[in-house]
Design a protein around this motif. Structure first.
Motif, PDB file in Angstrom:
ATOM      1  N   LEU A 105       0.834  -1.198   0.000  1.00  0.00           N
ATOM      2  CA  LEU A 105       0.000   0.000   0.000  1.00  0.00           C
ATOM      3  C   LEU A 105       0.875   1.257   0.000  1.00  0.00           C
ATOM      4  O   LEU A 105       1.822   1.375   0.777  1.00  0.00           O
ATOM      5  CB  LEU A 105      -0.907  -0.004   1.239  1.00  0.00           C
ATOM      6  CG  LEU A 105      -1.840   1.188   1.415  1.00  0.00           C
ATOM      7  CD1 LEU A 105      -2.874   1.222   0.284  1.00  0.00           C
ATOM      8  CD2 LEU A 105      -2.535   1.110   2.760  1.00  0.00           C
ATOM      9  N   SER A 106       0.549   2.177  -0.908  1.00  0.00           N
ATOM     10  CA  SER A 106       1.287   3.444  -0.980  1.00  0.00           C
ATOM     11  C   SER A 106       0.348   4.514  -1.525  1.00  0.00           C
ATOM     12  O   SER A 106      -0.776   4.217  -1.942  1.00  0.00           O
ATOM     13  CB  SER A 106       2.511   3.302  -1.900  1.00  0.00           C
ATOM     14  OG  SER A 106       2.086   3.145  -3.237  1.00  0.00           O
ATOM     15  N   GLU A 107       0.826   5.753  -1.523  1.00  0.00           N
ATOM     16  CA  GLU A 107       0.027   6.863  -2.041  1.00  0.00           C
ATOM     17  C   GLU A 107      -0.330   6.642  -3.518  1.00  0.00           C
ATOM     18  O   GLU A 107      -1.382   7.053  -3.980  1.00  0.00           O
ATOM     19  CB  GLU A 107       0.775   8.205  -1.893  1.00  0.00           C
ATOM     20  CG  GLU A 107       0.965   8.668  -0.465  1.00  0.00           C
ATOM     21  CD  GLU A 107       2.155   7.989   0.218  1.00  0.00           C
ATOM     22  OE1 GLU A 107       2.963   7.305  -0.458  1.00  0.00           O
ATOM     23  OE2 GLU A 107       2.268   8.126   1.449  1.00  0.00           O
ATOM     24  N   SER A 108       0.555   5.981  -4.239  1.00  0.00           N
ATOM     25  CA  SER A 108       0.330   5.813  -5.681  1.00  0.00           C
ATOM     26  C   SER A 108      -0.727   4.755  -6.012  1.00  0.00           C
ATOM     27  O   SER A 108      -1.253   4.748  -7.119  1.00  0.00           O
ATOM     28  CB  SER A 108       1.642   5.461  -6.382  1.00  0.00           C
ATOM     29  OG  SER A 108       2.100   4.190  -5.946  1.00  0.00           O
ATOM     30  N   ASN A 109      -1.025   3.863  -5.064  1.00  0.00           N
ATOM     31  CA  ASN A 109      -1.996   2.810  -5.386  1.00  0.00           C
ATOM     32  C   ASN A 109      -3.211   2.762  -4.460  1.00  0.00           C
ATOM     33  O   ASN A 109      -4.067   1.897  -4.607  1.00  0.00           O
ATOM     34  CB  ASN A 109      -1.317   1.435  -5.428  1.00  0.00           C
ATOM     35  CG  ASN A 109      -0.707   1.042  -4.094  1.00  0.00           C
ATOM     36  OD1 ASN A 109      -1.170   1.422  -3.025  1.00  0.00           O
ATOM     37  ND2 ASN A 109       0.366   0.266  -4.153  1.00  0.00           N
ATOM     38  N   ILE A 110      -3.288   3.690  -3.525  1.00  0.00           N
ATOM     39  CA  ILE A 110      -4.368   3.637  -2.540  1.00  0.00           C
ATOM     40  C   ILE A 110      -5.749   3.764  -3.186  1.00  0.00           C
ATOM     41  O   ILE A 110      -6.684   3.063  -2.807  1.00  0.00           O
ATOM     42  CB  ILE A 110      -4.162   4.673  -1.406  1.00  0.00           C
ATOM     43  CG1 ILE A 110      -5.124   4.366  -0.249  1.00  0.00           C
ATOM     44  CG2 ILE A 110      -4.318   6.089  -1.918  1.00  0.00           C
ATOM     45  CD1 ILE A 110      -4.809   5.123   1.029  1.00  0.00           C
ATOM     46  N   ASP A 111      -5.880   4.621  -4.186  1.00  0.00           N
ATOM     47  CA  ASP A 111      -7.182   4.771  -4.848  1.00  0.00           C
ATOM     48  C   ASP A 111      -7.583   3.489  -5.571  1.00  0.00           C
ATOM     49  O   ASP A 111      -8.745   3.083  -5.549  1.00  0.00           O
ATOM     50  CB  ASP A 111      -7.177   5.950  -5.822  1.00  0.00           C
ATOM     51  CG  ASP A 111      -7.188   7.290  -5.085  1.00  0.00           C
ATOM     52  OD1 ASP A 111      -7.748   7.353  -3.969  1.00  0.00           O
ATOM     53  OD2 ASP A 111      -6.633   8.259  -5.629  1.00  0.00           O
ATOM     54  N   ALA A 180      -7.172   7.663   5.335  1.00  0.00           N
ATOM     55  CA  ALA A 180      -5.764   7.860   4.983  1.00  0.00           C
ATOM     56  C   ALA A 180      -5.633   8.837   3.815  1.00  0.00           C
ATOM     57  O   ALA A 180      -4.750   9.689   3.804  1.00  0.00           O
ATOM     58  CB  ALA A 180      -5.116   6.523   4.632  1.00  0.00           C
ATOM     59  N   VAL A 181      -6.532   8.710   2.831  1.00  0.00           N
ATOM     60  CA  VAL A 181      -6.504   9.630   1.691  1.00  0.00           C
ATOM     61  C   VAL A 181      -6.805  11.046   2.159  1.00  0.00           C
ATOM     62  O   VAL A 181      -6.132  12.007   1.758  1.00  0.00           O
ATOM     63  CB  VAL A 181      -7.510   9.182   0.597  1.00  0.00           C
ATOM     64  CG1 VAL A 181      -7.739  10.287  -0.423  1.00  0.00           C
ATOM     65  CG2 VAL A 181      -7.023   7.922  -0.086  1.00  0.00           C
TER      66      VAL A 181
END
Length: 195
Positions: A105-111, A180-181
């Motif tokens: 999980l990271s900012e680039s794949n959270i969505d 988190a987002v």
């Protein structure tokens, strides 16, 4: 190995063709045990060799003949013996790629991962709706069911309970990922305002 017993279970009360068996897996047994059409036909061949099922040809007008399979007395005995063997207890072991993806999980794949939870939640809602329809239609008063049908009801109840638990997990994941987002968006806004 359990596929053969699932097939024999489907044949306890009726003669079925391979096509009918595949439909049974798609509609009921498949909720708990997945099998492809090829696996079912291959296993029917093995069960025939063991003399646990027999097949008889049924002629059809305007359509190819079909083979109807029935459980033999030897098959019933084998099934009875299998029921009394200790089953392999599986405590929610799973081979689900989503679990591995969550480790990344990271900012680039959270969505994207949130969208996967939304899809899974929707799919589970549909399955639970179907389970509940089956329960209401066929198992309204479990205490009055014949003994074998009580077993089917308990399997269905296990599916309903597991589905509700899965739904709760999806809801918790969606809540956590959404928060988190939002936190990330607030943090980004604060950083750009102070720059």
């Amino acid at each position: 190995m359990a596929l053969r017993y699932a097939i024999m279970t489907a044949l306890i009360e009726d003669e079925l063709s391979g096509y009918d068996l595949a439909g049974s897996f798609d509609k009921s047994l498949g909720f708990f045990w997945h099998a492809s059409h090829q696996q079912i036909y291959r296993e029917l061949g093995k069960l025939s060799e063991l003399a646990w099922v027999t097949g008889r040809t049924e002629r059809q007008k305007g359509r190819p003949d079909r083979i109807l399979y029935a459980l033999t007395d030897a098959g019933r005995e084998a099934l009875d013996e299998w029921v009394l063997t200790k089953d392999r207890m599986r405590l929610q072991e799973t081979k689900d790629e989503l679990y591995i993806k969550l480790y990344n999980l990271s900012e680039s794949n959270i969505d994207y991962l949130r969208s996967r939870f939304l899809e899974r939640r929707e799919a589970m809602m549909k399955r639970l709706y179907l389970y509940e329809r089956i329960r209401r239609r066929h198992y309204g008063d479990p205490s009055t069911l014949p003994l074998r049908r009580k077993g089917v009801y308990l399997a269905l109840l296990g599916g309903i309970s597991g589905g509700k638990q899965y739904l709760a997990w999806c809801d918790e994941a969606l809540s956590l990922l959404t928060n988190a987002v939002e936190e990330e968006n607030i943090s980004s806004t604060v950083k750009s305002d102070t720059a």
